[in-house]
Each structure stands twice: as C-alpha cells, then as structure tokens.
Design a protein around this motif. Sequence first.
Motif, PDB file in Angstrom:
ATOM      1  N   GLY A 764       0.789  -0.986   0.084  1.00  0.00           N
ATOM      2  CA  GLY A 764       0.126  -0.256  -0.535  1.00  0.00           C
ATOM      3  C   GLY A 764       0.914   1.507  -0.270  1.00  0.00           C
ATOM      4  O   GLY A 764       0.445   2.445  -0.654  1.00  0.00           O
ATOM      5  N   LEU A 765       1.487   1.510   0.608  1.00  0.00           N
ATOM      6  CA  LEU A 765       2.987   2.282   0.931  1.00  0.00           C
ATOM      7  C   LEU A 765       3.663   2.865  -0.468  1.00  0.00           C
ATOM      8  O   LEU A 765       3.400   3.401  -0.996  1.00  0.00           O
ATOM      9  CB  LEU A 765       4.249   1.887   2.087  1.00  0.00           C
ATOM     10  CG  LEU A 765       4.829   3.226   1.832  1.00  0.00           C
ATOM     11  CD1 LEU A 765       4.774   4.299   2.226  1.00  0.00           C
ATOM     12  CD2 LEU A 765       6.316   2.906   3.290  1.00  0.00           C
ATOM     13  N   LEU A 766       3.932   1.795  -1.051  1.00  0.00           N
ATOM     14  CA  LEU A 766       4.803   2.039  -2.132  1.00  0.00           C
ATOM     15  C   LEU A 766       3.190   2.380  -3.635  1.00  0.00           C
ATOM     16  O   LEU A 766       3.737   3.471  -4.295  1.00  0.00           O
ATOM     17  CB  LEU A 766       5.103   0.151  -3.305  1.00  0.00           C
ATOM     18  CG  LEU A 766       7.012   0.184  -2.499  1.00  0.00           C
ATOM     19  CD1 LEU A 766       6.822  -1.260  -2.840  1.00  0.00           C
ATOM     20  CD2 LEU A 766       7.758   1.155  -2.568  1.00  0.00           C
ATOM     21  N   ALA A 767       1.824   2.047  -3.307  1.00  0.00           N
ATOM     22  CA  ALA A 767       1.260   2.246  -3.758  1.00  0.00           C
ATOM     23  C   ALA A 767       1.065   3.432  -4.392  1.00  0.00           C
ATOM     24  O   ALA A 767       0.264   4.417  -5.251  1.00  0.00           O
ATOM     25  CB  ALA A 767      -0.107   1.730  -3.882  1.00  0.00           C
ATOM     26  N   LEU A 768       0.478   4.167  -2.766  1.00  0.00           N
ATOM     27  CA  LEU A 768       0.377   5.389  -2.701  1.00  0.00           C
ATOM     28  C   LEU A 768       1.413   6.113  -3.139  1.00  0.00           C
ATOM     29  O   LEU A 768       0.981   7.379  -3.529  1.00  0.00           O
ATOM     30  CB  LEU A 768       0.539   5.348  -0.217  1.00  0.00           C
ATOM     31  CG  LEU A 768      -0.412   6.654  -0.695  1.00  0.00           C
ATOM     32  CD1 LEU A 768      -1.630   7.680  -1.264  1.00  0.00           C
ATOM     33  CD2 LEU A 768      -0.317   6.680   0.760  1.00  0.00           C
ATOM     34  N   LEU A 769       2.856   6.083  -2.914  1.00  0.00           N
ATOM     35  CA  LEU A 769       4.116   6.762  -3.507  1.00  0.00           C
ATOM     36  C   LEU A 769       3.545   6.482  -5.064  1.00  0.00           C
ATOM     37  O   LEU A 769       3.889   8.019  -5.617  1.00  0.00           O
ATOM     38  CB  LEU A 769       5.016   6.150  -2.928  1.00  0.00           C
ATOM     39  CG  LEU A 769       6.303   7.053  -3.651  1.00  0.00           C
ATOM     40  CD1 LEU A 769       6.707   8.810  -2.819  1.00  0.00           C
ATOM     41  CD2 LEU A 769       7.754   5.981  -2.951  1.00  0.00           C
ATOM     42  N   CYS A 770       4.095   5.380  -5.477  1.00  0.00           N
ATOM     43  CA  CYS A 770       3.201   6.045  -7.676  1.00  0.00           C
ATOM     44  C   CYS A 770       2.201   6.807  -6.922  1.00  0.00           C
ATOM     45  O   CYS A 770       2.691   7.581  -8.577  1.00  0.00           O
ATOM     46  CB  CYS A 770       3.384   4.284  -7.289  1.00  0.00           C
ATOM     47  SG  CYS A 770       3.262   3.828  -9.240  1.00  0.00           S
ATOM     48  N   PHE A 771       1.105   6.744  -6.704  1.00  0.00           N
ATOM     49  CA  PHE A 771       0.297   7.537  -7.157  1.00  0.00           C
ATOM     50  C   PHE A 771       0.048   8.785  -6.773  1.00  0.00           C
ATOM     51  O   PHE A 771       0.104   9.366  -7.839  1.00  0.00           O
ATOM     52  CB  PHE A 771      -1.617   7.168  -6.272  1.00  0.00           C
ATOM     53  CG  PHE A 771      -2.388   8.310  -6.409  1.00  0.00           C
ATOM     54  CD1 PHE A 771      -3.070   7.807  -7.539  1.00  0.00           C
ATOM     55  CD2 PHE A 771      -2.815   8.988  -5.108  1.00  0.00           C
ATOM     56  CE1 PHE A 771      -3.741   8.554  -7.626  1.00  0.00           C
ATOM     57  CE2 PHE A 771      -3.692   9.685  -5.304  1.00  0.00           C
ATOM     58  CZ  PHE A 771      -4.547   9.878  -6.448  1.00  0.00           C
ATOM     59  N   ILE A 772       0.679   8.767  -5.730  1.00  0.00           N
ATOM     60  CA  ILE A 772       1.037  10.909  -5.546  1.00  0.00           C
ATOM     61  C   ILE A 772       2.178  11.480  -6.610  1.00  0.00           C
ATOM     62  O   ILE A 772       1.749  11.952  -7.847  1.00  0.00           O
ATOM     63  CB  ILE A 772       1.955  11.277  -4.109  1.00  0.00           C
ATOM     64  CG1 ILE A 772       0.875  10.362  -3.113  1.00  0.00           C
ATOM     65  CG2 ILE A 772       2.407  12.126  -4.061  1.00  0.00           C
ATOM     66  CD1 ILE A 772       1.255  10.630  -2.265  1.00  0.00           C
ATOM     67  N   LEU A 773       3.054  10.402  -6.945  1.00  0.00           N
ATOM     68  CA  LEU A 773       4.100  10.879  -8.110  1.00  0.00           C
ATOM     69  C   LEU A 773       3.840  10.697  -9.101  1.00  0.00           C
ATOM     70  O   LEU A 773       3.980  11.650 -10.546  1.00  0.00           O
ATOM     71  CB  LEU A 773       5.747   9.942  -8.732  1.00  0.00           C
ATOM     72  CG  LEU A 773       6.780   9.990  -6.971  1.00  0.00           C
ATOM     73  CD1 LEU A 773       7.521   8.854  -6.642  1.00  0.00           C
ATOM     74  CD2 LEU A 773       6.509  11.229  -6.928  1.00  0.00           C
ATOM     75  N   ALA A 774       2.518   9.620  -9.716  1.00  0.00           N
ATOM     76  CA  ALA A 774       1.714   9.685 -11.132  1.00  0.00           C
ATOM     77  C   ALA A 774       1.334  10.912 -11.173  1.00  0.00           C
ATOM     78  O   ALA A 774       1.080  11.550 -12.103  1.00  0.00           O
ATOM     79  CB  ALA A 774       1.231   8.634 -11.444  1.00  0.00           C
ATOM     80  N   PHE A 775       0.384  11.369 -10.351  1.00  0.00           N
ATOM     81  CA  PHE A 775      -0.797  12.170  -9.962  1.00  0.00           C
ATOM     82  C   PHE A 775       0.077  13.667 -10.195  1.00  0.00           C
ATOM     83  O   PHE A 775      -0.432  14.740 -10.856  1.00  0.00           O
ATOM     84  CB  PHE A 775      -1.368  12.596  -8.980  1.00  0.00           C
ATOM     85  CG  PHE A 775      -2.337  13.478  -8.424  1.00  0.00           C
ATOM     86  CD1 PHE A 775      -3.613  13.528  -9.100  1.00  0.00           C
ATOM     87  CD2 PHE A 775      -2.475  14.745  -7.813  1.00  0.00           C
ATOM     88  CE1 PHE A 775      -4.602  14.498  -9.301  1.00  0.00           C
ATOM     89  CE2 PHE A 775      -3.316  16.216  -7.762  1.00  0.00           C
ATOM     90  CZ  PHE A 775      -4.057  15.103  -8.627  1.00  0.00           C
ATOM     91  N   LEU A 776       1.053  13.751  -9.951  1.00  0.00           N
ATOM     92  CA  LEU A 776       1.807  15.689  -9.757  1.00  0.00           C
ATOM     93  C   LEU A 776       2.815  15.032 -11.427  1.00  0.00           C
ATOM     94  O   LEU A 776       2.878  16.341 -11.872  1.00  0.00           O
ATOM     95  CB  LEU A 776       3.271  14.959  -9.456  1.00  0.00           C
ATOM     96  CG  LEU A 776       3.258  14.677  -7.640  1.00  0.00           C
ATOM     97  CD1 LEU A 776       4.380  14.978  -6.673  1.00  0.00           C
ATOM     98  CD2 LEU A 776       2.374  16.521  -7.532  1.00  0.00           C
TER      99      LEU A 776
END
Length: 860
Positions: A764-776
């Motif tokens: 979940g932590l990696l997915a959240l990090l990935c989501f934030i970066l992709a969102f940016l």
Amino acid sequence: MLGMLSTQRWSEQGLALLQLLLVASFSKSEERVCSLMGEPEEPQLFKTGDIILGGIFSFHSSWRTVESTYVHRPLPLECTSLNFRAFQYAQAMLFAIEEINNSTDILPGITLGYMIYDACGSIARSVRVALALTDVNEETASLSENPCRGSVPAIMGETSSSPCMAISTVLGPFYIPLVSHFATCACLSNKVKYPSFLRTIPSDYYQSRALAQMVKHFGWTWVGAIRSSDDYGTNGMAIFTDTATRLGICLEYSVSFFRTDPAEKIQRIIDIIKGSTSRVIVTFLSHMDLEILIEEFAHHNLTGYQWVGTEAWISDSVTATTEGHYILDGSVGLAIPKAEVSGLREFMLDVKPLNCSGEKLFTQFWETAFHCSFKRTKETAGSQKECTGYEDLAGLENSFNDMSLMPIFNNVYKGVYAIAHSLHNILGCGQMCSNTASPDPFTILQNIKNIHFKTKEGEEVYFNENGDPAAKYDIINWQPKKDGSVEFVTIGLYDASLPEDKQLNLDNKTFNWANNSKKVPVSICSETCDSGTRKVLQKGKPVCCYDCIPCAEGEVSNTTDSITCVRCHPEFWSNERRDDCEKKETEFLSFTEIMGSILTLSSLIGACLTATVAFIFFRHRNTPIVKANNSELSFLLLFSLTLCFLCSLTFIGRPSDWSCMLRHTAFGITFVLCISCVLGKTLAVLMAFKATLPGSNLMKWFGPRRQRIVVLAFTFIQVGICIVWLTANPPYPFKNLRHFKDKIILECALGSPIGFWAVLGYIGLLALLCFILAFLARKLPDNFNEAKFITFSMLIFCAVWMTFIPAYVSSPGKFSVAVEIFAILASSFGLLFCIFFPKCYIILLKPKRNTKKNMMDKKS
C-alpha cells in the motif's frame, strides 16, 4: 408380616415397665422374698414338663377400652375379637412340642411343657405377659429357695413387630431368647437394641429391596404407597423408598393407615388416590388394615389400580374372600416360600374343646366357630344352638380351616425345633439326656445363634449374625377364577443370597394384571425420552416427572431418558435426529466449485491477456511507443503482472503447509515487483521531463540501470519482510470451526498477523507513493504522457485494496479467500488495462500514430 399396632399404644407400656422396675427393686430386698403386686397372669394354654417353653400369641385381636379414674386399681384388659390365626400358630407350636416329646432323636428323656399367653394385640399386655414368663413359679414363690429366678428358657412369639420390639426391650437384659415367626421389621436386626431377638421369617430389609427391584423390573417408575401406621409399615416403607429412589422410582404419594383410624382418614386416602396419576400402589399393610381399606375402596369403585403387596396379605386366603377383594385382582407381591409340614394339618383340625390344655380358651373358640353355646341361657336360647363338642371342624368354612399360611405355621414349627436343638446341644444329650435341669437363658441364646439343622422335610434352619434366616420369597400373582375366587399363582422367586442381578427370577407364565389385563400396566409420570432428547425436570415435582427437550445443535444423546446431551467433538456435528455425531463437511475454495472455477478462469484469462500484451510488445519492440518509456521496465511489469494473475491460483484448493506459505509470500513479492516497476516508470516520466530543462542532468543519474536497481531494491525489501515472517511465525493450514456450526472451513492462518499486514502495508505504501508521483506528472506536456494512465491505474489499485480490508475481515470462511483473489485480479486487471491497453490500441489499431514524431509532439 402382620400389621403392627399404632405407636400411640406405646403409652400402654407404662404399667408393664413399672412392673419390671418393681421386679428389679424386689430382687434387691434384704428379705429375698418376691411378692407379686396385683393379680397373677394366668396362661391361656398350659402343660407341665421338665422344661417349660413360653409362648405369646394374640388369641384376641382387640380389646375394650376402659377409662381409668386414677382412684381405683385399673381393671384387667378386656379382650375382644377372637383371632383364629393365633389359634393356628398356637396349634403349630403344640404340634412341634408333641412331636419332640415323642421323638427319640432330640431331647430323649426330657418332656417339654409350655405356657402360652394371650397378648390381645396390646403392646402393654405383651410386655406384662412376657414378664410373667420370667417367673414361672409365681404360685410357689414363698416356698422357693430362690423364687425370683424361675424364668422360661425361651419364648415363641409375638406375631407383630411392635409388640416384639417392646418385649425384646424388656427381656433383653435377661437374655431370654424371643423367637418370632412373623415379625419382619428390619429394625429388629439391631442386636444392640434387641440382643435376644431371633426370627424364622426374613427381615423386611430384603423384602423392601425385593419389592423395589420388582417394581423396577416391570417399568413402574411412578407409584403410590400405603403403609400401616406402625413399625412394620414405617420401617418397611422407609427401606423401600430408599431403594426405589436409587433405582429411579418415584413416589407420587405415601400415606399411612391403621385400622382404628376414623372414616375421615380413609376418605382422605381415597381422594389422594383418585387425584393421582400413578396406576400402581405399593403396600406395607397388615391384612387387617388392608381388609378395612378395600371394603371402602369397593364402595367408591376404586378399580383399575395395580397392587403390589407384601407377605402380610399377598397369599392370605381370608383377604382374598373379603368383600371387595376384586379390587386386588391382578396383584403381585412377595410371599414366604411354600412349605408343608406332614401331620400338622390333621393335628390342627383335631381340636376337642373339653380335652385341651386351655379348656376355657378352646371352649370360647368352639362357641365362636360354630355359633353355639355349651351353657345356654334364657337370653341365648332363641339365637344360639347348644354345642355338643362333636361338631365337624373339618367341614367348617372359616379362617381356621384355611391352610394358605402353612409357610408361617412352618416358621413356628422351625422356631420350636431351633430351641429344642439348642437345649439338646447344651444338655449334651445322646441316647438319653442325663441332665433335666433347664439351662439359663443366656447359654441358650448363645447356642441358638449357632445352630444349623434340617427339618424332617429337608429344610435347612440357621440364623445369621443378626438372628435372621436366609431371605427367600415366592413372587405371587392374584389370578381370579371364573367362580370369583382367587388363585395364588407363583410366577417367580427372589433369593437374596444370589448376586444382585440374579436375585429376581420370573417364570415365563401368563400374568394377570389389574382389570384382568394381559398387558403390563404403565405407571410413569412422563413418557420415555427418545434418543436425541434430554430430560428436564418439571418444577416442584419428583425426578420422574420431566419434559423431553431436543438436544441443542451440536449436541447428541444416543440413549433413552438421557439427562444430558453430549457435545460433539469440534470436528463433528449432530445429525437431524440429534442421536449421532457426523463428521462436519469440510469447506474450502476448490477448483471444482463455481466460484473457484470463475476465479481460476479469470486468473488464466488475465495471465493470457498479459502474455498477449507481452507478445505484442515484443513484436513491436522497436516501435517508438514501446521504446518511449523504458521497454525493459514494461516487459518486467508484464512479467510481474503475469505472476500476479497466476499467484491467485495458489489461494484455490485445499490448504497445505507449502500452499499457505507460498500464497501470501508470492502475492506480496509479485505485487511489490509490479508496483516497483510502475513506480520506476513514473519516476522515469518525471525525470524525462525534468531532464529537458536547461542544465539538467537528471537522466544521467536515473538511467535504465538505476531504474532496475530501484525496482530490485524495493522488491528485496518485501522479500526481507517475507523471510522474517516465514522464519518467525509462518502461515499454516487451519481448521476454522468458529464461523459455521456445521462446517469446517479449511483456510490458511496468518501465523503472524503483523507479518501479513506488514506485507500488505508495504504494498500500500508503494502504491500510494506511486499514485502521488503519477498524479504530479499527469499534466506534463507530451502527446503520450504515461503518467496519467499510471495515475488512473493506481487510483483503481488503491480503491480496490481499500475496500478489500473491511471485506476481507468481515467475510467468513472461503469467501475471505475469494475476496483476496478478487482484489488481486481486480488490481492486476486495472494495471494491465490502464497502462498497456492504450498502447496496444495504438500499436494495433492506430499504427500511424506509432511514430517518433508523434511521440515527441507536446501539448500545452
């Protein structure tokens, strides 16, 4: 045994006990001369001899009550109601004495005499005449050298238990043996209270237990009880109640009665019986008490009850001819075993009133038997005929001619012979007795306890340590004949000397029950509880009254009338009838069931689609759209997605040690590998656009090699977590018995929940990090900006796994596994569709857009 007198009559002992004290006080006088206060007691039957035996029988069964004024000396007891049974007992005693006197085998050269007194059914008079037998030389007391020591060596009698208790209490200190033929109270076996008492009839201790065993044998667990209000009834019923309780028999009511009770007492008993639900009545009644009761019961038509009787009346032909005796038809009970004494019947009927030792008594007997008078007066001349003394006694129909109580007469006969054998041993008789002096009572008592002989009929006679004989009973059934009379049919035997399970023996004969039925009556408070149920006691009622409650789920009872239901083993469950435990159905997500098949198919489709996409990418690996975002990561991502789809198959099937460890670790590692690849692609997008800025050298530091390192680093962290989890407390197969009562859920226990949630949390932590970066990076200018697709895929991924947690926790059994597989497949399909399908669409359907120029065009 015959009924005993009411305890209220114990007050009559006062005068007799006072006389005993007077005897003791006179024995201490300095003059050593006995003088009798009051009139001497004259024996009713008397015969001289070398040794005089005493006898006490109730020739009269009642007496006329005289009010005492306490001013004048009380008048002698006026006896009434001639009792023919006592005459039979006395005749049996006389027959035995005559037979001994005429024998050369026992007491040769010695003549036995007798002094027999009438107790009139009174306890006080019984004690009085017993004291008279302690001084047989009353008429010569002043001439004797030692007059106060002339007692009989032994006494036969009395018939009932209460008088025997009183007599034994008085005679105990003198150790004069008292041998009874019909006193059965178990209390008389107490040698501390009654040291000189013996009997030739078994104790009620055995009879009461035998009755309880017989009642249990016929399945009667709900009975009523009627007892005589005396020691016989009270003690006998107490032992019966105690034994019956241990055998699971309950008494609905237990009432007492005595023949002198008022009519209101009888009516109360009738009301109790009418209001009861039990159909069996157990009695400890004398025949005299019972005869009064059944006459009243007949008037109230109290029929249809199964009676259980004792030896006091079950084989008594007088009771069987009493008015209303049909009430007792079908009765069962215990009787003294049949016996025959050769010559006794003829001796009894050879009665001549003017040639007997007790002329006055037998004259009264003759007049009563034939309703005549030897001395007619003017008052009786019209109503009574004159007695001749030659009337035919054998042709008379009354209780004296009835020989149904021959076993009791035999008891009298054996008692006299027991005393004679004891005397024979003490006097050292051989062919002739040289010593004719009467031994002292204590010596006789010690010797008679150890005698063992056979009668002329071959019956063994001996006493145990309590002065009781061996306990054997015939089981009798009242079977009415066509002419209205009753036949006493022996249907079995009870022998207390055998092991308990063999004591009661019933013959295969036809029984007659109440109402002339051939079917055993039913007398129970509650019906038998079948298997699968348990008994629950009804409030305020005995233990025999209960309701049958079905066993709860998971509990069984495989016996009838079970008091508890037994819980099945956790891996078993009760069947529908609740009488057996069946192995629970095991449940797990299998490949053969519909849900398992659908998930398997979905997993394989996902893997095939991923493989197809990989094949398409491989075929077009040199095209700009494949090369645009690190084709190496794309292939690694497709490989990890294939593993994600396939790892879901490890969740299907019967759990095992290896599958449990593999499913969670494979899931955790493949998903981290997948997310790491997505994260690497996201970072690559960000770095690529940042590198276009003047002076930027980011791509130098985040080239393909470092992207691989990042992916491997993130993946190895998860591998480390899984290794720690598997080492410390790995997942293992588990039988879940909590969620379903009738099923066993085979699942994989997490082992260490911390390990599981650490694996899931890291994903979940990696997915959240990935989501934030992709969102940016979603608005970075490019004709094909992969970040927006990654953002959408991570959004789906996070949404799926956020909904997974509550669904997983709340789903029971195999459904929690299905939820986890669904989450894996949904997130995998989300990544596959969002990241790769747009590219496949361009590669396959829009090849013109698959150019470098088109990839490099920027949009604001």
